[in-house]
Write a protein that holds these residues in place. Structure first.
Motif, short mmCIF file in Angstrom:
data_model
loop_
_atom_site.label_atom_id
_atom_site.label_comp_id
_atom_site.label_asym_id
_atom_site.label_seq_id
_atom_site.Cartn_x
_atom_site.Cartn_y
_atom_site.Cartn_z
N SER A 144 0.95 -1.19 0.04
CA SER A 144 -0.02 0.00 0.07
C SER A 144 0.79 1.03 -0.04
N ASN A 145 0.33 2.24 -0.91
CA ASN A 145 1.11 3.45 -0.72
C ASN A 145 0.33 4.89 -0.51
N THR A 146 -0.78 4.23 0.37
CA THR A 146 -1.67 5.34 0.84
C THR A 146 -1.28 5.84 2.12
N GLN A 147 -1.88 7.15 2.33
CA GLN A 147 -1.37 7.49 3.83
C GLN A 147 -1.76 6.72 4.78
N ASN A 148 -2.57 5.84 4.90
CA ASN A 148 -3.03 4.82 5.91
C ASN A 148 -1.96 3.76 6.26
N ILE A 149 -1.01 3.81 5.39
CA ILE A 149 -0.01 2.85 5.77
C ILE A 149 0.83 3.32 6.90
N LEU A 150 0.82 4.54 7.26
CA LEU A 150 1.28 4.94 8.73
C LEU A 150 0.69 4.40 10.00
N GLU A 151 -0.56 4.18 9.54
CA GLU A 151 -1.35 3.47 10.76
C GLU A 151 -1.30 2.09 10.85
N GLU A 152 -0.83 1.44 10.04
CA GLU A 152 -0.57 -0.20 10.08
C GLU A 152 0.93 -0.42 10.40
N LEU A 153 2.07 0.54 10.51
CA LEU A 153 3.33 0.35 10.79
C LEU A 153 3.63 0.72 12.33
N PRO A 154 4.53 -0.05 12.95
CA PRO A 154 5.08 0.62 14.09
C PRO A 154 5.88 1.73 13.71
N ILE A 155 5.72 3.10 14.14
CA ILE A 155 6.48 4.17 13.83
C ILE A 155 7.31 4.74 14.90
N ILE A 156 8.67 4.90 14.66
CA ILE A 156 9.63 5.35 15.57
C ILE A 156 9.70 6.82 15.41
N TYR A 157 9.43 7.42 16.73
CA TYR A 157 9.59 8.82 16.66
C TYR A 157 10.97 9.53 17.55
N ARG A 158 11.24 10.73 16.72
CA ARG A 158 12.30 11.63 17.59
C ARG A 158 11.61 12.05 18.78
N GLU A 159 12.47 12.80 19.72
CA GLU A 159 11.93 13.31 21.09
C GLU A 159 11.07 14.64 20.93
N ASN A 162 -3.62 14.90 8.32
CA ASN A 162 -4.33 13.75 7.64
C ASN A 162 -5.04 12.98 8.29
N ASN A 163 -5.60 13.34 9.72
CA ASN A 163 -6.16 12.67 10.74
C ASN A 163 -6.03 11.17 10.75
N LEU A 164 -4.53 10.87 10.91
CA LEU A 164 -3.98 9.62 11.05
C LEU A 164 -3.87 9.27 12.44
N HIS A 165 -4.07 7.90 12.74
CA HIS A 165 -4.02 7.35 14.14
C HIS A 165 -2.73 6.40 14.02
N VAL A 166 -1.47 7.09 14.51
CA VAL A 166 -0.34 6.25 14.16
C VAL A 166 0.10 5.60 15.75
N GLN A 167 0.85 4.46 15.49
CA GLN A 167 1.26 3.65 16.66
C GLN A 167 2.39 3.72 16.73
N LYS A 168 2.80 4.71 17.93
CA LYS A 168 4.11 5.12 18.16
C LYS A 168 4.91 3.95 19.01
N LYS A 169 5.88 3.25 18.24
CA LYS A 169 6.69 2.13 18.69
C LYS A 169 7.56 2.46 19.90
N MET A 170 8.42 3.46 19.60
CA MET A 170 9.15 3.92 20.48
C MET A 170 9.84 5.33 20.28
N GLU A 171 10.43 6.14 21.22
CA GLU A 171 10.91 7.52 20.93
C GLU A 171 12.49 7.35 21.02
N LEU A 172 13.00 8.05 20.40
CA LEU A 172 14.66 8.04 20.35
C LEU A 172 15.27 9.50 20.48
N THR A 173 16.30 9.65 20.91
CA THR A 173 16.69 11.38 20.97
C THR A 173 17.77 11.68 19.69
N SER A 174 17.88 10.97 18.87
CA SER A 174 18.77 11.50 17.79
C SER A 174 18.43 10.59 16.35
#
Length: 314
Positions: A180-195, A211-223
């Motif tokens: 899938s190349n739609t924006q909703n792919i971000l809701e299906e994947l575990p996303i790694i965030y910056r701090e 885009n009113n997406l509900h994203v799963q934050k997998k973890m948060e890293l500082t760099s």
């Protein structure tokens, strides 16, 4: 007393970072070397300069007073060096910059020729997140700051350096299974965030919110480096700046996942406080940027420009 300038420099950095480890990193020394020099300085005083409670290092009230004196001493030493060079007709002094973490892939190329041409200039460069960069600018601790998101509440002036583009990326071996190349792919994947406070995170969250997406934050890293290594290891996916993943894309460790609305675009700007009174060094650096930025981008970032061109044609 027989303390050395080297000991004073190390002690001042320890008081600024509140950490022997961080002081060692910023001074490009080993942790044991920093600890030894701190002990050698401490041995010359009957009153403690620092204390460790648990694993946290604290500067005592006496240590804080000594740090103020040390900063003045080192300032006079630097002034002597600068005046000597100025007397010889050389541009000299300190150039102080704060740079967002993604900017570390960009700023060295805009500094290199300038510093080589003026050997009497000492560079003070703080690479950190957007929040700290803006704070240092607001307190007038630096001459310039490099940011990809302009501050809203500060009166500033700016010179645009170059584009910044952010893509959704995953480990090379993982991306092949994603269709899938739609924006909703971000809701299906575990996303790694910056701090919190990161410009990359700010840009990514603005896209997610718009885009009113509900994203799963997998973890948060500082760099960005930590995020990159986590993605390569298969721990998740992230929106990352193209400028920092060139080698990993080329060797297949990372792959870009095409998504509608991506890449996200911003611009690296060199900013400074409006009506700031520049030192001769800062004024010369600004002239260098205005005159040479086009040549530097062409010579050093052709791969980046070519990548953007291919993207536009596809």
């Amino acid at each position: 007393m027989h303390y050395t300038l080297h000991q004073l420099q190390i002690f001042l950095k320890i008081t600024q970072t509140r950490s022997i480890t961080k002081a060692a990193e910023e001074l490009h020394l080993t942790q044991p070397a920093v600890s030894i020099q701190l002990k050698n300085l401490q041995d010359q005083f009957e009153i403690p300069l620092t204390e460790v409670i648990g694993r946290q290092l604290y500067v005592t009230d006496f240590g804080a007073e000594i740090a103020i004196a040390v900063e003045k001493i080192l300032g006079e030493v630097y002034a002597i060096n600068y005046k000597t060079l100025a007397y010889k007709g050389q541009l000299s002094g300190r150039l102080k910059l704060s740079v967002v973490s993604t900017g570390k892939y960009v700023i060295p190329y805009f500094l290199s020729d300038f510093l080589k041409s003026h050997q009497g200039i000492e560079l003070v460069l703080d690479v950190t997140n957007k929040a700290r960069v803006i704070e240092s600018l607001e307190k007038n601790e630096v001459d310039f700051s490099l940011v990809s998101v302009l501050p809203e509440k500060l009166q500033i002036e700016a010179i645009e350096l170059m584009k910044n583009k952010l893509y959704l990326v995953g480990a090379g071996k993982e991306v092949g299974d994603i269709k899938s190349n739609t924006q909703n792919i971000l809701e299906e994947l575990p996303i790694i965030y910056r701090e919190e406070g990161s410009g990359t995170r700010y840009t990514m969250e603005r896209y997610i919110s718009s885009n009113n997406l509900h994203v799963q934050k997998k973890m948060e890293l500082t760099s960005n480096e930590a995020v990159k290594q986590a993605v390569i290891a298969g721990l998740g996916y992230s929106v990352m700046p193209l400028i920092g993943i060139k080698n990993e894309l080329m060797n297949g460790e990372l792959s870009i996942i095409p998504v509608k609305g991506l890449p996200l675009s911003s611009v690296w700007n060199m900013i400074w406080l409006k009506n700031k009174s520049f030192s001769p060094v800062a004024a010369a650096f600004l002239v260098h940027l205005q005159k040479e930025k086009g040549r530097i981008i062409h010579e050093k970032f052709a791969w980046f420009e070519n990548y953007v061109a291919r993207e536009a044609l596809s």
